[in-house]
Motif scaffolding. Sequence first.
Motif, PDB file in Angstrom:
ATOM      1  N   LYS A 279      33.922 130.216  62.738  1.00 12.94           N
ATOM      2  CA  LYS A 279      35.261 129.983  62.954  1.00 12.94           C
ATOM      3  C   LYS A 279      35.555 129.965  64.718  1.00 12.94           C
ATOM      4  CE  LYS A 279      39.947 132.231  63.252  1.00 12.94           C
ATOM      5  NZ  LYS A 279      39.967 132.204  64.219  1.00 12.94           N
ATOM      6  N   PRO A 280      34.732 130.622  65.145  1.00 18.83           N
ATOM      7  CA  PRO A 280      34.276 129.945  66.573  1.00 18.83           C
ATOM      8  C   PRO A 280      34.110 128.769  67.215  1.00 18.83           C
ATOM      9  CG  PRO A 280      33.192 132.276  65.897  1.00 18.83           C
ATOM     10  CD  PRO A 280      33.850 132.171  65.401  1.00 18.83           C
ATOM     11  N   LEU A 281      33.170 128.000  66.168  1.00 18.00           N
ATOM     12  CA  LEU A 281      33.049 127.188  65.347  1.00 18.00           C
ATOM     13  C   LEU A 281      34.206 125.909  65.532  1.00 18.00           C
ATOM     14  CD1 LEU A 281      30.629 124.541  66.524  1.00 18.00           C
ATOM     15  CD2 LEU A 281      30.359 124.570  63.744  1.00 18.00           C
ATOM     16  N   ALA A 282      34.273 126.113  64.419  1.00 17.29           N
ATOM     17  CA  ALA A 282      35.532 125.414  64.275  1.00 17.29           C
ATOM     18  C   ALA A 282      37.412 125.557  65.368  1.00 17.29           C
ATOM     19  CB  ALA A 282      36.619 126.253  62.883  1.00 17.29           C
ATOM     20  N   ASP A 283      36.783 126.724  66.129  1.00 19.31           N
ATOM     21  CA  ASP A 283      37.827 127.087  67.206  1.00 19.31           C
ATOM     22  C   ASP A 283      37.256 126.415  68.215  1.00 19.31           C
ATOM     23  OD1 ASP A 283      39.088 129.294  66.256  1.00 19.31           O
ATOM     24  OD2 ASP A 283      38.791 130.605  66.554  1.00 19.31           O
ATOM     25  N   SER A 284      36.376 126.038  68.400  1.00 20.53           N
ATOM     26  CA  SER A 284      36.031 125.290  69.782  1.00 20.53           C
ATOM     27  C   SER A 284      36.444 123.878  69.656  1.00 20.53           C
ATOM     28  CB  SER A 284      33.830 125.721  69.937  1.00 20.53           C
ATOM     29  OG  SER A 284      33.672 124.727  69.463  1.00 20.53           O
ATOM     30  N   LEU A 285      36.097 123.741  68.650  1.00 21.64           N
ATOM     31  CA  LEU A 285      37.013 121.955  68.163  1.00 21.64           C
ATOM     32  C   LEU A 285      38.052 122.279  68.220  1.00 21.64           C
ATOM     33  CD1 LEU A 285      33.915 121.664  65.502  1.00 21.64           C
ATOM     34  CD2 LEU A 285      34.242 120.616  68.052  1.00 21.64           C
ATOM     35  N   SER A 286      39.133 122.839  68.687  1.00 14.29           N
ATOM     36  CA  SER A 286      40.687 122.595  68.455  1.00 14.29           C
ATOM     37  C   SER A 286      41.354 121.563  69.405  1.00 14.29           C
ATOM     38  CB  SER A 286      41.159 124.136  68.546  1.00 14.29           C
ATOM     39  OG  SER A 286      41.072 124.425  70.143  1.00 14.29           O
ATOM     40  N   GLY A 287      39.969 121.397  70.278  1.00 10.66           N
ATOM     41  CA  GLY A 287      40.781 120.335  71.638  1.00 10.66           C
ATOM     42  C   GLY A 287      40.519 118.973  70.620  1.00 10.66           C
ATOM     43  N   ALA A 288      39.199 118.905  70.293  1.00 13.88           N
ATOM     44  CA  ALA A 288      39.359 117.423  69.252  1.00 13.88           C
ATOM     45  C   ALA A 288      39.878 117.489  68.493  1.00 13.88           C
ATOM     46  CB  ALA A 288      37.453 117.178  68.892  1.00 13.88           C
ATOM     47  N   ALA A 289      40.300 118.305  67.533  1.00 16.17           N
ATOM     48  CA  ALA A 289      41.316 118.218  66.501  1.00 16.17           C
ATOM     49  C   ALA A 289      41.948 117.286  66.772  1.00 16.17           C
ATOM     50  CB  ALA A 289      41.194 119.554  66.073  1.00 16.17           C
ATOM     51  N   GLY A 290      43.332 118.082  67.898  1.00 16.36           N
ATOM     52  CA  GLY A 290      44.131 117.712  68.245  1.00 16.36           C
ATOM     53  C   GLY A 290      44.444 115.575  68.812  1.00 16.36           C
TER      54      GLY A 290
ATOM     55  N   ARG B 122      35.863 118.839  60.095  1.00 16.27           N
ATOM     56  CA  ARG B 122      35.822 119.321  58.858  1.00 16.27           C
ATOM     57  C   ARG B 122      34.929 120.291  59.874  1.00 16.27           C
ATOM     58  NH1 ARG B 122      36.141 114.335  57.584  1.00 16.27           N
ATOM     59  NH2 ARG B 122      33.947 113.338  57.934  1.00 16.27           N
ATOM     60  N   ALA B 123      35.207 122.339  59.647  1.00 15.60           N
ATOM     61  CA  ALA B 123      34.398 122.570  60.303  1.00 15.60           C
ATOM     62  C   ALA B 123      34.902 124.068  59.778  1.00 15.60           C
ATOM     63  CB  ALA B 123      34.627 123.276  61.724  1.00 15.60           C
ATOM     64  N   GLY B 124      34.625 125.475  58.887  1.00 13.22           N
ATOM     65  CA  GLY B 124      35.407 126.253  59.268  1.00 13.22           C
ATOM     66  C   GLY B 124      34.129 126.973  57.634  1.00 13.22           C
ATOM     67  N   LEU B 125      33.138 126.099  57.300  1.00  7.65           N
ATOM     68  CA  LEU B 125      32.295 126.760  56.387  1.00  7.65           C
ATOM     69  C   LEU B 125      30.909 126.556  56.082  1.00  7.65           C
ATOM     70  CD1 LEU B 125      32.051 128.296  53.678  1.00  7.65           C
ATOM     71  CD2 LEU B 125      32.589 125.544  52.457  1.00  7.65           C
ATOM     72  N   GLY B 126      31.003 127.894  57.251  1.00 10.03           N
ATOM     73  CA  GLY B 126      29.258 127.778  57.806  1.00 10.03           C
ATOM     74  C   GLY B 126      29.074 126.727  59.773  1.00 10.03           C
ATOM     75  N   PHE B 127      27.533 126.925  59.861  1.00  6.85           N
ATOM     76  CA  PHE B 127      28.034 126.609  61.174  1.00  6.85           C
ATOM     77  C   PHE B 127      27.316 125.371  61.244  1.00  6.85           C
ATOM     78  CE2 PHE B 127      25.435 128.087  65.680  1.00  6.85           C
ATOM     79  CZ  PHE B 127      27.651 128.197  65.775  1.00  6.85           C
ATOM     80  N   LEU B 128      28.689 124.068  60.729  1.00  5.75           N
ATOM     81  CA  LEU B 128      28.789 123.084  61.205  1.00  5.75           C
ATOM     82  C   LEU B 128      29.716 122.343  61.120  1.00  5.75           C
ATOM     83  CD1 LEU B 128      26.889 121.759  57.500  1.00  5.75           C
ATOM     84  CD2 LEU B 128      27.940 123.530  57.821  1.00  5.75           C
ATOM     85  N   ALA B 129      29.303 120.935  61.278  1.00  3.61           N
ATOM     86  CA  ALA B 129      31.238 120.504  61.846  1.00  3.61           C
ATOM     87  C   ALA B 129      30.388 118.787  61.805  1.00  3.61           C
ATOM     88  CB  ALA B 129      31.619 120.717  63.152  1.00  3.61           C
ATOM     89  N   ALA B 130      31.789 118.205  61.889  1.00  2.00           N
ATOM     90  CA  ALA B 130      32.053 117.110  61.844  1.00  2.00           C
ATOM     91  C   ALA B 130      33.705 117.181  62.775  1.00  2.00           C
ATOM     92  CB  ALA B 130      32.251 116.427  60.405  1.00  2.00           C
ATOM     93  N   VAL B 131      33.113 115.573  63.142  1.00  6.81           N
ATOM     94  CA  VAL B 131      34.274 115.189  64.224  1.00  6.81           C
ATOM     95  C   VAL B 131      34.886 113.451  63.573  1.00  6.81           C
ATOM     96  CG1 VAL B 131      35.751 114.989  66.164  1.00  6.81           C
ATOM     97  CG2 VAL B 131      34.278 116.987  66.006  1.00  6.81           C
ATOM     98  N   GLU B 132      35.089 113.048  63.107  1.00  5.48           N
ATOM     99  CA  GLU B 132      35.199 111.550  62.149  1.00  5.48           C
ATOM    100  C   GLU B 132      36.673 111.175  63.431  1.00  5.48           C
ATOM    101  OE1 GLU B 132      37.097 109.551  58.999  1.00  5.48           O
ATOM    102  OE2 GLU B 132      35.610 111.375  58.476  1.00  5.48           O
ATOM    103  N   LEU B 133      36.504 110.195  63.260  1.00  3.02           N
ATOM    104  CA  LEU B 133      37.283 109.316  64.790  1.00  3.02           C
ATOM    105  C   LEU B 133      38.556 108.508  63.809  1.00  3.02           C
ATOM    106  CD1 LEU B 133      34.206 107.914  67.112  1.00  3.02           C
ATOM    107  CD2 LEU B 133      35.791 109.627  67.502  1.00  3.02           C
ATOM    108  N   THR B 134      39.436 107.580  64.746  1.00  5.20           N
ATOM    109  CA  THR B 134      40.191 107.141  63.974  1.00  5.20           C
ATOM    110  C   THR B 134      39.726 105.993  63.146  1.00  5.20           C
ATOM    111  OG1 THR B 134      41.990 106.215  65.247  1.00  5.20           O
ATOM    112  CG2 THR B 134      42.105 108.966  65.307  1.00  5.20           C
ATOM    113  N   PRO B 135      40.489 105.100  61.877  1.00  7.64           N
ATOM    114  CA  PRO B 135      40.015 104.081  61.750  1.00  7.64           C
ATOM    115  C   PRO B 135      40.321 103.564  63.018  1.00  7.64           C
ATOM    116  CG  PRO B 135      41.273 104.896  60.400  1.00  7.64           C
ATOM    117  CD  PRO B 135      41.320 106.294  60.899  1.00  7.64           C
ATOM    118  N   ASP B 136      41.842 102.806  63.418  1.00 10.68           N
ATOM    119  CA  ASP B 136      41.080 102.491  64.851  1.00 10.68           C
ATOM    120  C   ASP B 136      40.348 102.064  65.914  1.00 10.68           C
ATOM    121  OD1 ASP B 136      44.792 101.808  63.648  1.00 10.68           O
ATOM    122  OD2 ASP B 136      45.487 102.983  64.717  1.00 10.68           O
TER     123      ASP B 136
END
Length: 425
Positions: A330-341, A349-363
């Motif tokens: 959860k702390p990792l997911a929270d740290s990425l909240s700025g990226a999420a918006g 994609r985060a919140g299950l284990g200590f790993l995450a992904a930040v996917e860029l928009t198609p544009d």
Amino acid sequence: MADQRPNPLWHPFADMGAVDGDRFVVTRAEGSYVWDDAGTRYFDATASLWYANVGHGRPEITRAVTAQLEQLDAYHLFARTANEPALRLAERLSELAPVPGSKVFLGSGGGDVVDTAVKIARTYFVHIGRPDKTHVISRTQGYHGTHGFGTAAGGITVNAEGFGPLPGDFSHVAYDSPEALEAEIQRLGAERVAAFLCEPVIGAGGVLLPPDGYVEAVAEICRRHDVLFVADCVICGFGRLGTWFGIDRWSVRPDLVTTAKGITGGTIPLGALLVAPHVAEPFFTGRPGAPVLRHGATYAGHPVACAAANATLDLYERDDLIPRGRSLEKPLADSLSGAAGHEAVAEVRAGLGFLAAVELTPDVLAAHPGAADRLYRLLLGEGVVVRPVAKGIVLSPPLIADEPELDLLASAIPRSLDRLLSTVD
């Protein structure tokens, strides 16, 4: 700082025309950080390739390796030959295994352990009188290494292109659909299907989290159709999901479990396959003429690698690191909240284990096909190492990372995304 000197070193998964003369040269590492050849420090937000779970430069592992080199530097594990570190490691892994009494087949890394799993799955059915069960099903976007069977099983299409014919009797189903697995088994006929390969969380394919109930559903489908459920936990194991093997986060009983990476904290290559007792039984009868698994790697059970693994398991236990994969999710997911918006981001994609992904928009990806690599480079400028993948970046920090490192991600990623947009507009 990029190394501008040409060099004959050929890198895996690299455009060598672009890499040669533009290398990121890592010269030392300690804890959650690495340094380049200019002396610049970076937070290793990927634990190298998902494996430095205990952090870098642990003296306990160094001492164990040194002591083992001084006593027995190397010896094989074939036939009757064994060594004490390998015997001890096998006992410890068996005691921790999701299925009690599991046997342990050691290898040199995740790729050869995946190939071992496919071979054992197929030959198991041969030796119980069902030789037609040879087909292996895996998932789109799944990654199972780059050996022969692993390449065929992998669901990242580009990784299998250009190599000519691959091993047969493999197919792929949608990564998030138990119904697709059921339909594929019915299409092929359960009498032909040997195994289903499944990463609990797909790693290299983009950190794709399983839908609620997915793991339990596919395990039950495999049980009903007498298909071996192979949990590929090379990435997910050793604390990454907050449990010893990753798959044990769910109440399922895998028939085989592949492990590697975090087993030694990445210090020395090693892999281990956990084989449930009923699958191993034909090979352990002790009767004359019992089948022999004619398979194994030269360096399987290498005493120095096993000494490193035993020291690493000691660290997981002593420092209570395994649960951190869950407590930090959860702390990792929270740290990425700025990226999420952020307007450049399609999904975090985060919140299950200590790993995450930040996917860029198609544009963004359409405007600049090299956007993921550009974001990786921008983050290097912020003192953070991430891993670029096709549609963005992935993160898998060491389990010893804490609030200062997560705060760094919280500020560095949105700032780098802002700079990325300024280059693609």
